[in-house]
Write a protein that holds these residues in place. Structure first.
Motif, PDB file in Angstrom:
ATOM      1  N   LYS A 185       4.304  13.206  -2.055  1.00  0.00           N
ATOM      2  CA  LYS A 185       4.886  14.375  -2.717  1.00  0.00           C
ATOM      3  C   LYS A 185       4.583  15.631  -1.904  1.00  0.00           C
ATOM      4  O   LYS A 185       3.674  15.654  -1.080  1.00  0.00           O
ATOM      5  CB  LYS A 185       4.302  14.515  -4.127  1.00  0.00           C
ATOM      6  N   GLU A 186       5.342  16.614  -2.160  1.00  0.00           N
ATOM      7  CA  GLU A 186       5.192  17.857  -1.401  1.00  0.00           C
ATOM      8  C   GLU A 186       3.796  18.438  -1.633  1.00  0.00           C
ATOM      9  O   GLU A 186       3.326  18.566  -2.749  1.00  0.00           O
ATOM     10  CB  GLU A 186       6.261  18.879  -1.839  1.00  0.00           C
ATOM     11  N   GLY A 187       3.125  18.797  -0.542  1.00  0.00           N
ATOM     12  CA  GLY A 187       1.797  19.387  -0.602  1.00  0.00           C
ATOM     13  C   GLY A 187       0.662  18.384  -0.560  1.00  0.00           C
ATOM     14  O   GLY A 187      -0.492  18.773  -0.411  1.00  0.00           O
ATOM     15  N   GLU A 188       0.959  17.062  -0.683  1.00  0.00           N
ATOM     16  CA  GLU A 188      -0.092  16.055  -0.665  1.00  0.00           C
ATOM     17  C   GLU A 188      -0.363  15.581   0.760  1.00  0.00           C
ATOM     18  O   GLU A 188       0.529  15.571   1.614  1.00  0.00           O
ATOM     19  CB  GLU A 188       0.284  14.844  -1.526  1.00  0.00           C
ATOM     20  N   VAL A 189      -1.593  15.161   0.989  1.00  0.00           N
ATOM     21  CA  VAL A 189      -2.001  14.676   2.302  1.00  0.00           C
ATOM     22  C   VAL A 189      -2.430  13.209   2.155  1.00  0.00           C
ATOM     23  O   VAL A 189      -3.249  12.895   1.294  1.00  0.00           O
ATOM     24  CB  VAL A 189      -3.168  15.517   2.868  1.00  0.00           C
ATOM     25  N   ALA A 190      -1.860  12.368   3.006  1.00  0.00           N
ATOM     26  CA  ALA A 190      -2.199  10.945   2.941  1.00  0.00           C
ATOM     27  C   ALA A 190      -3.595  10.715   3.482  1.00  0.00           C
ATOM     28  O   ALA A 190      -3.915  11.146   4.578  1.00  0.00           O
ATOM     29  CB  ALA A 190      -1.188  10.129   3.734  1.00  0.00           C
ATOM     30  N   ARG A 191      -4.424  10.083   2.659  1.00  0.00           N
ATOM     31  CA  ARG A 191      -5.791   9.783   3.097  1.00  0.00           C
ATOM     32  C   ARG A 191      -6.050   8.267   3.176  1.00  0.00           C
ATOM     33  O   ARG A 191      -7.073   7.848   3.687  1.00  0.00           O
ATOM     34  CB  ARG A 191      -6.791  10.429   2.138  1.00  0.00           C
ATOM     35  N   SER A 192      -5.114   7.485   2.650  1.00  0.00           N
ATOM     36  CA  SER A 192      -5.241   6.020   2.718  1.00  0.00           C
ATOM     37  C   SER A 192      -3.893   5.390   2.417  1.00  0.00           C
ATOM     38  O   SER A 192      -2.940   6.095   2.051  1.00  0.00           O
ATOM     39  CB  SER A 192      -6.289   5.520   1.713  1.00  0.00           C
ATOM     40  N   LEU A 193      -3.826   4.107   2.565  1.00  0.00           N
ATOM     41  CA  LEU A 193      -2.627   3.331   2.239  1.00  0.00           C
ATOM     42  C   LEU A 193      -2.964   2.355   1.130  1.00  0.00           C
ATOM     43  O   LEU A 193      -4.080   1.830   1.062  1.00  0.00           O
ATOM     44  CB  LEU A 193      -2.125   2.571   3.469  1.00  0.00           C
ATOM     45  N   GLN A 194      -1.958   2.092   0.261  1.00  0.00           N
ATOM     46  CA  GLN A 194      -2.179   1.197  -0.879  1.00  0.00           C
ATOM     47  C   GLN A 194      -1.106   0.127  -0.897  1.00  0.00           C
ATOM     48  O   GLN A 194       0.073   0.401  -0.656  1.00  0.00           O
ATOM     49  CB  GLN A 194      -2.133   1.984  -2.191  1.00  0.00           C
ATOM     50  N   CYS A 195      -1.548  -1.136  -1.168  1.00  0.00           N
ATOM     51  CA  CYS A 195      -0.608  -2.241  -1.331  1.00  0.00           C
ATOM     52  C   CYS A 195      -0.116  -2.232  -2.772  1.00  0.00           C
ATOM     53  O   CYS A 195      -0.907  -2.406  -3.706  1.00  0.00           O
ATOM     54  CB  CYS A 195      -1.277  -3.577  -0.994  1.00  0.00           C
ATOM     55  N   ASP A 196       1.183  -1.985  -2.954  1.00  0.00           N
ATOM     56  CA  ASP A 196       1.738  -1.918  -4.305  1.00  0.00           C
ATOM     57  C   ASP A 196       1.813  -3.291  -4.956  1.00  0.00           C
ATOM     58  O   ASP A 196       1.996  -3.389  -6.184  1.00  0.00           O
ATOM     59  CB  ASP A 196       3.134  -1.288  -4.249  1.00  0.00           C
ATOM     60  N   ASP A 197       1.679  -4.358  -4.173  1.00  0.00           N
ATOM     61  CA  ASP A 197       1.751  -5.706  -4.745  1.00  0.00           C
ATOM     62  C   ASP A 197       0.431  -6.147  -5.367  1.00  0.00           C
ATOM     63  O   ASP A 197       0.415  -6.870  -6.353  1.00  0.00           O
ATOM     64  CB  ASP A 197       2.148  -6.713  -3.658  1.00  0.00           C
ATOM     65  N   CYS A 198      -0.704  -5.732  -4.770  1.00  0.00           N
ATOM     66  CA  CYS A 198      -2.003  -6.153  -5.292  1.00  0.00           C
ATOM     67  C   CYS A 198      -2.938  -4.989  -5.606  1.00  0.00           C
ATOM     68  O   CYS A 198      -3.991  -5.185  -6.220  1.00  0.00           O
ATOM     69  CB  CYS A 198      -2.689  -7.109  -4.314  1.00  0.00           C
ATOM     70  N   GLY A 199      -2.602  -3.754  -5.174  1.00  0.00           N
ATOM     71  CA  GLY A 199      -3.412  -2.588  -5.480  1.00  0.00           C
ATOM     72  C   GLY A 199      -4.553  -2.327  -4.507  1.00  0.00           C
ATOM     73  O   GLY A 199      -5.297  -1.353  -4.675  1.00  0.00           O
ATOM     74  N   LYS A 200      -4.697  -3.125  -3.469  1.00  0.00           N
ATOM     75  CA  LYS A 200      -5.783  -2.931  -2.519  1.00  0.00           C
ATOM     76  C   LYS A 200      -5.480  -1.733  -1.623  1.00  0.00           C
ATOM     77  O   LYS A 200      -4.339  -1.519  -1.224  1.00  0.00           O
ATOM     78  CB  LYS A 200      -5.970  -4.186  -1.667  1.00  0.00           C
ATOM     79  N   LYS A 201      -6.538  -0.925  -1.280  1.00  0.00           N
ATOM     80  CA  LYS A 201      -6.370   0.273  -0.466  1.00  0.00           C
ATOM     81  C   LYS A 201      -6.949   0.063   0.924  1.00  0.00           C
ATOM     82  O   LYS A 201      -7.892  -0.695   1.102  1.00  0.00           O
ATOM     83  CB  LYS A 201      -7.032   1.476  -1.139  1.00  0.00           C
TER      84      LYS A 201
END
Length: 313
Positions: free
Chosen positions: A67-83
């Motif tokens: 979203k606008e103004g947010e900074v990515a600090r990690s990645l998340q698997c939407d299938d299992c929720g692991k970061k």
């Protein structure tokens, strides 16, 4: 972000340089590198290089937009929720699990402490040691199975050789017995011929003496009228022998051709009962047949025709 110190720490922990470099490159840091090394401990370097795509050159791996103004600090698997802390970790997770849906997250994953790093490394080493121990057990069991197969094969070959030697011994004993009987018959014929020649010389000498003395020569026994012999009673031509076999399991009646050897009878009994036979003993007159020479005799030669009772041992 991976640093030279991360690679140095992995090298100090005992990991080979090429595998450690790949781990740091694909994971983006020491924490991810340890996880990657644990997940790939069973793969060779060649398999890793051939199968794992590079996230920097693979356009199919793209993070979802924030979203606008947010900074990515990690990645998340939407299938299992692991970061995951880096793109490389997320890409490896997708390759291993088949998960395809990933998104960026604002949650920051805290790096491992020194104590956690040591614990992680100890767990990894323990798993590798356990795997090696299990493989050693499997190798030992496989070695035992191979040794049993080899011993069984050796025993079968030895048993076959002993059985062949036994048959050859019986065959040689039978041939020797026949040769002995032939020698006895030949000697008997020679003795009869010598006796006949001696008797002929005696009669000739008596005839010559009688001629010199003017007496009638003695009658020739060959010309004397011999009484008509009575017709001999024809002997029954037995072709089979009925044997009453007394064994530990009970008594059975068997019929065999008169030309069957005692060894063949023993083999037939062993095939039916599963118990080896070493000797036969008659009840009356009592006589024991054992060894190559005895067992090579036929039922007719052993005097067991037309019937006999044998104690089997």
């Amino acid at each position: 972000m991976a640093t030279p110190s991360d690679l140095n720490q992995l090298l100090e922990m005992g990991f080979e340089k090429q595998r450690a470099e790949i781990a740091v490159k694909k994971s983006g840091g020491l924490q991810g590198a340890l996880q990657w090394l644990e997940d790939n401990q069973d793969k060779s370097v060649e398999e890793i290089l051939a199968s794992a795509p590079d996230p920097e050159t693979d356009p199919s791996i793209e993070p979802a937009a924030l979203k606008e103004g947010e900074v990515a600090r990690s990645l998340q698997c939407d299938d299992c929720g692991k970061k995951f802390r880096s793109m490389a970790q997320a890409e490896f997770h997708g390759t291993r699990t088949g998960h395809e849906n990933f998104s960026e997250s604002t949650e920051e994953i805290a790096p491992l402490t020194e104590e956690e790093k040591k614990q992680k490394l100890e767990e990894l080493r323990a798993k590798m040691a356990e795997k090696r121990a299990k493989q050693a057990i499997l190798d030992k069991e496989e070695q035992k199975r191979n040794e049993k197969i080899r011993m069984k094969s050796t025993k079968e070959v030895q048993d076959a050789k002993e059985e062949l030697a036994k048959k050859e011994q019986i065959k040689a004993a039978a041939a020797k017995r026949q040769e002995k009987l032939a020698d006895i018959a030949a000697k008997k014929r020679i003795q009869e011929k010598i006796a006949a020649d001696k008797e002929e010389r005696r009669l000739r000498a008596e005839r010559q003496k009688a001629e010199r003395e003017g007496r009638a020569p003695p009658p020739d026994p060959s010309l004397a009228a011999a009484p008509a012999p009575s017709a001999p009673k024809p002997a029954a031509a037995h072709t089979e022998a009925r044997l009453r076999l007394q064994m530990a399991s009970g008594t059975v009646m068997k019929t065999y051709p008169v030309g069957t050897t005692l060894f063949e009878v023993a083999q037939a009994i062993e095939a039916e009962s599963g118990t080896p036979v070493t000797s036969f003993t008659t009840t009356y007159p009592k006589k024991t047949y054992e060894g190559g020479a005895d067992l090579g005799m036929t039922l007719k030669e052993a005097g067991l025709v037309p019937s006999a009772v044998l104690i089997v041992k």
